[in-house]
Design a protein around this motif. Structure first.
Motif, mmCIF file in Angstrom:
data_model
loop_
_atom_site.group_PDB
_atom_site.id
_atom_site.type_symbol
_atom_site.label_atom_id
_atom_site.label_comp_id
_atom_site.label_asym_id
_atom_site.label_seq_id
_atom_site.Cartn_x
_atom_site.Cartn_y
_atom_site.Cartn_z
ATOM 1 N N ARG A 104 0.836 -1.212 0.000
ATOM 2 C CA ARG A 104 0.000 0.000 0.000
ATOM 3 C C ARG A 104 0.870 1.260 0.000
ATOM 4 N NH1 ARG A 104 -3.894 0.151 4.697
ATOM 5 N NH2 ARG A 104 -5.199 1.448 3.378
ATOM 6 N N ILE A 105 1.983 1.189 0.716
ATOM 7 C CA ILE A 105 2.893 2.350 0.746
ATOM 8 C C ILE A 105 3.455 2.589 -0.658
ATOM 9 C CG2 ILE A 105 5.126 3.171 1.615
ATOM 10 C CD1 ILE A 105 4.425 1.763 4.306
ATOM 11 N N ILE A 106 3.889 1.507 -1.288
ATOM 12 C CA ILE A 106 4.456 1.629 -2.640
ATOM 13 C C ILE A 106 3.412 2.245 -3.590
ATOM 14 C CG2 ILE A 106 5.200 0.252 -4.648
ATOM 15 C CD1 ILE A 106 6.712 -1.552 -2.603
ATOM 16 N N ALA A 107 2.171 1.766 -3.468
ATOM 17 C CA ALA A 107 1.103 2.257 -4.361
ATOM 18 C C ALA A 107 0.778 3.724 -4.076
ATOM 19 C CB ALA A 107 -0.137 1.389 -4.207
ATOM 20 N N ALA A 108 0.713 4.094 -2.795
ATOM 21 C CA ALA A 108 0.327 5.475 -2.445
ATOM 22 C C ALA A 108 1.401 6.463 -2.905
ATOM 23 C CB ALA A 108 0.110 5.591 -0.935
ATOM 24 N N VAL A 109 2.673 6.123 -2.663
ATOM 25 C CA VAL A 109 3.742 7.048 -3.057
ATOM 26 C C VAL A 109 3.758 7.172 -4.588
ATOM 27 C CG1 VAL A 109 6.203 7.566 -2.948
ATOM 28 C CG2 VAL A 109 5.087 6.516 -0.979
ATOM 29 N N SER A 110 3.556 6.051 -5.263
ATOM 30 C CA SER A 110 3.552 6.089 -6.726
ATOM 31 C C SER A 110 2.397 6.955 -7.248
ATOM 32 C CB SER A 110 3.464 4.671 -7.292
ATOM 33 O OG SER A 110 3.702 4.721 -8.670
ATOM 34 N N LYS A 111 1.271 6.873 -6.572
ATOM 35 C CA LYS A 111 0.118 7.700 -6.985
ATOM 36 C C LYS A 111 0.483 9.190 -6.854
ATOM 37 C CE LYS A 111 -4.777 8.296 -6.171
ATOM 38 N NZ LYS A 111 -5.807 8.268 -5.159
ATOM 39 N N ASP A 112 1.128 9.544 -5.764
ATOM 40 C CA ASP A 112 1.490 10.952 -5.562
ATOM 41 C C ASP A 112 2.438 11.463 -6.650
ATOM 42 O OD1 ASP A 112 -0.056 11.504 -3.333
ATOM 43 O OD2 ASP A 112 1.427 10.704 -1.952
ATOM 44 N N PHE A 113 3.374 10.605 -7.064
ATOM 45 C CA PHE A 113 4.364 11.045 -8.058
ATOM 46 C C PHE A 113 3.863 10.878 -9.489
ATOM 47 C CE2 PHE A 113 7.224 11.040 -4.501
ATOM 48 C CZ PHE A 113 8.231 11.925 -4.855
ATOM 49 N N SER A 114 2.719 10.210 -9.645
ATOM 50 C CA SER A 114 2.176 9.766 -10.924
ATOM 51 C C SER A 114 3.015 8.622 -11.472
ATOM 52 C CB SER A 114 2.037 10.887 -11.962
ATOM 53 O OG SER A 114 3.267 11.235 -12.529
ATOM 54 N N ASN A 115 4.165 8.393 -10.967
ATOM 55 C CA ASN A 115 4.922 7.144 -11.040
ATOM 56 C C ASN A 115 6.171 7.292 -10.185
ATOM 57 O OD1 ASN A 115 5.591 4.424 -12.101
ATOM 58 N ND2 ASN A 115 7.434 5.500 -12.724
ATOM 59 N N ARG A 116 6.231 6.495 -9.130
ATOM 60 C CA ARG A 116 7.483 6.391 -8.354
ATOM 61 C C ARG A 116 7.899 4.921 -8.436
ATOM 62 N NH1 ARG A 116 9.700 6.693 -3.076
ATOM 63 N NH2 ARG A 116 9.909 8.949 -3.054
ATOM 64 N N SER A 117 9.151 4.719 -8.818
ATOM 65 C CA SER A 117 9.690 3.368 -8.901
ATOM 66 C C SER A 117 9.427 2.611 -7.594
ATOM 67 C CB SER A 117 11.195 3.482 -9.153
ATOM 68 O OG SER A 117 11.869 2.365 -8.637
ATOM 69 N N ALA A 118 8.846 1.409 -7.725
ATOM 70 C CA ALA A 118 8.540 0.593 -6.530
ATOM 71 C C ALA A 118 9.833 0.245 -5.798
ATOM 72 C CB ALA A 118 7.806 -0.672 -6.954
ATOM 73 N N ALA A 119 10.882 -0.025 -6.584
ATOM 74 C CA ALA A 119 12.171 -0.400 -5.968
ATOM 75 C C ALA A 119 12.708 0.756 -5.132
ATOM 76 C CB ALA A 119 13.165 -0.786 -7.064
ATOM 77 N N GLU A 120 12.549 1.982 -5.642
ATOM 78 C CA GLU A 120 13.046 3.150 -4.893
ATOM 79 C C GLU A 120 12.276 3.323 -3.588
ATOM 80 O OE1 GLU A 120 12.929 6.543 -7.476
ATOM 81 O OE2 GLU A 120 14.612 5.843 -8.677
ATOM 82 N N THR A 121 10.964 3.094 -3.646
ATOM 83 C CA THR A 121 10.182 3.233 -2.413
ATOM 84 C C THR A 121 10.615 2.180 -1.403
ATOM 85 O OG1 THR A 121 8.331 4.166 -3.612
ATOM 86 C CG2 THR A 121 7.832 3.265 -1.452
#
Ligand code: NAD
Length: 487
Positions: free
Chosen positions: A55-72
């Motif tokens: 959920r954290i990976i998905a939420a951060v990615s939503k905020d960035f419009s794409n944040r690399s899952a590996a980076e999160t």
């Protein structure tokens, strides 16, 4: 911990005061949580991170419009789990009162430093690592036995909402709580009489926050920004430097407070550096637009700001090298390719402002002293990076420059080292979290003198012309003679 008498704060969000008051009351009811209670709080956070990873990976990615899952995973979740484990293992040692030296004039007495929780810590969070930069200070504050209120970033609302939900699930509101909101809420939040305030954000807002905290004499930890330089020594293999720097600069598309901001490169190696850097970036990110490994820019406003820097540099005569392996267009996305800048001058925004994005000026230098002088002529940065296999030369450069933290032959990795303090200096911040310094930062080091049944003071008390006091004076005169100063 000050008594819970709060000055009314005019606010559209009056519950902030009530939240703080509840935390202060709860703190006074349990002012010195034992190790088990602190471990329990840390373990709850540990489990929540594991349970909510996806959920954290998905939420951060939503905020960035794409944040690399590996980076999160690498830069938000893993260092938090490591940081929790670090404090969990060392809490007994850090919490233990320290015995200190008793001067002759106080003997017999036991002298100690006790590390007491300060009370309630306020934590203001930026958008670029919206989970790590919220919870990393929290881990230190909880380890030190405090309660905390967090203000999430308005520019990372999905992460902020999730954070609020996770925290409400594992902590009572008077233990840890998250409030959301924009500048108005942030302004009221930073005016609250916390026992300590951690602010992570820009240097400009940091000044406003410190002024607000000054009204309450609230101690602050300011985790600010700035331009973190890289110096590459002429003997260091340029391909190796370029590939290590590309890894660091690529993370979060350069939207990191400790991202390499500009490169000081030996003049005859500038072209080789640019080629090797572009190769490394292209290997890591063979495409950009639909590549989920490559993070987008957080908002349109930030993208416009960065594009403005590029236009400004180009208009003033700089050469732009855009690393766009597939020749894609980015007009309808918040993705932005990495761009190297050659020929940057002091009039250009890229050398005047913190970049905080995928732009990297490469500045030639002719002697290492010139490179060091360039760094020293500018505000003290949050991070400093130096590439050189020669250890003694690297130590000399470290001694001649100031920065919040440093890496030799790497970039950014000092943030992941739990056992060293993290924080800026001067315009890049003050105070620390992480490591033992973080624990101490969130504790009051209270000096305590404990006297026993034998009270030597009784023998040296007035009237002063007595045998014991005269003997003490003679003894001190024998111990403290004038010294010869060695020039
Ligand atoms: P920002 O200063 O705009 O905002 C940070 C936080 O401050 C947000 O929660 C915001 O709501 C709040 N805020 C905004 N105006 C305020 C005011 N007038 N009074 C009180 N609070 C206010 O920073 P940002 O854009 O979110 O983050 C980028 C900056 O943060 C960069 O400069 C970067 O270098 C810095 N940063 C530093 C670190 C570090 O650890 N030193 C880490 C990440 C980012």
């Amino acid at each position: 911990m000050s008594a819970p008498h709060l000055t009314p704060v005019k606010s559209e969000t009056p519950d902030l005061e009530a939240l703080l008051l509840a935390q202060k009351k709860a703190y006074l009811a349990d002012p010195m949580p034992d190790r088990a209670a602190r471990v329990r709080r840390l373990d709850k956070l540990h489990n929540a991170l594991i349970d909510n990873k996806a959920r954290i990976i998905a939420a951060v990615s939503k905020d960035f419009s794409n944040r690399s899952a590996a980076e999160t995973e690498l830069a938000e979740i893993m260092p938090l789990l490591d940081g929790i484990a670090f404090y969990r293992k060392r809490l007994r040692k850090f919490m233990k009162p320290q015995r200190r030296h008793a001067p002759l004039t106080l003997m017999p007495a036991s002298i100690q430093v006790q590390y007491q929780p300060v009370g309630v810590v306020g934590i203001v969070v930026p958008w670029n690592f919206p989970i790590f930069l919220a919870l990393s200070p929290l881990v230190g504050a909880l380890a030190a036995g405090n309660r905390a209120m967090l203000k999430s970033s308005e520019f990372a609302p999905a992460s902020g909402d999730l954070l609020k939900e996770i925290i409400a699930d594992i902590f009572s509101e008077d233990e840890v709580t998250v409030v959301a909101g924009g500048v108005e809420v942030a302004t009221e939040f930073t005016k609250l009489p916390f026992d300590h305030l951690v602010f992570t954000g820009s240097t400009q807002v940091g000044k406003i926050v410190m002024k607000a905290a000054a009204d309450n004499l609230t101690p602050v930890t300011l985790e600010l920004g700035g331009k973190s330089p890289v110096i590459i020594h002429k003997d260091f293999p340029i391909d190796e430097a370029a590939s290590r720097i590309a890894f660091g600069k690529g993370i979060n598309a350069g939207q990191v407070c400790v991202s390499p901001d500009y490169i000081l490169c030996p003049r005859d190696k500038v072209n080789a550096f640019c080629t090797a850097f572009a190769d490394s970036m292209s290997k890591a990110y063979p495409a950009l637009r639909d590549n989920q490994d490559y993070t987008a820019i957080i908002t349109d406003r930030q993208k416009t700001r960065l594009e403005g820097y590029l236009k400004d540099a180009e208009a003033k005569g700089a050469e732009l090298i855009t690393i766009n392996p597939k020749g894609e267009h980015f007009n309808d996305t918040r993705k932005m390719p990495m761009t190297l800048i050659l020929g940057a001058t002091e009039e250009m925004l890229v050398l005047r402002e913190e970049i905080f994005g995928p732009i990297l000026p490469v500045i030639p230098y002719d002697s290492i002293d010139e490179a060091v002088a360039y760094v020293n002529d500018r505000p003290r940065p949050l991070a400093f990076y130096y590439f050189d296999w020669d250890k003694s030369r690297a130590n000399d450069i470290l001694a001649r420059t100031h920065a919040g933290g440093a890496c030799i032959n790497d970039t950014m990795s000092h943030v992941m080292a739990d056992d060293i303090p993290f924080g800026g200096i001067g315009p890049s911040g003050m105070g620390h979290y992480h490591g033992e310094e973080g624990f101490r930062n969130f504790s009051k080091a209270k000096g305590v003198v404990r006297k026993g049944r034998i009270n030597a003071t009784a023998f040296v008390a007035p009237p002063w012309d007595n045998f014991m006091f005269n003997s003490l004076k003679k003894l001190q005169a024998m111990r403290f003679r004038r010294r010869n100063i060695q020039e």
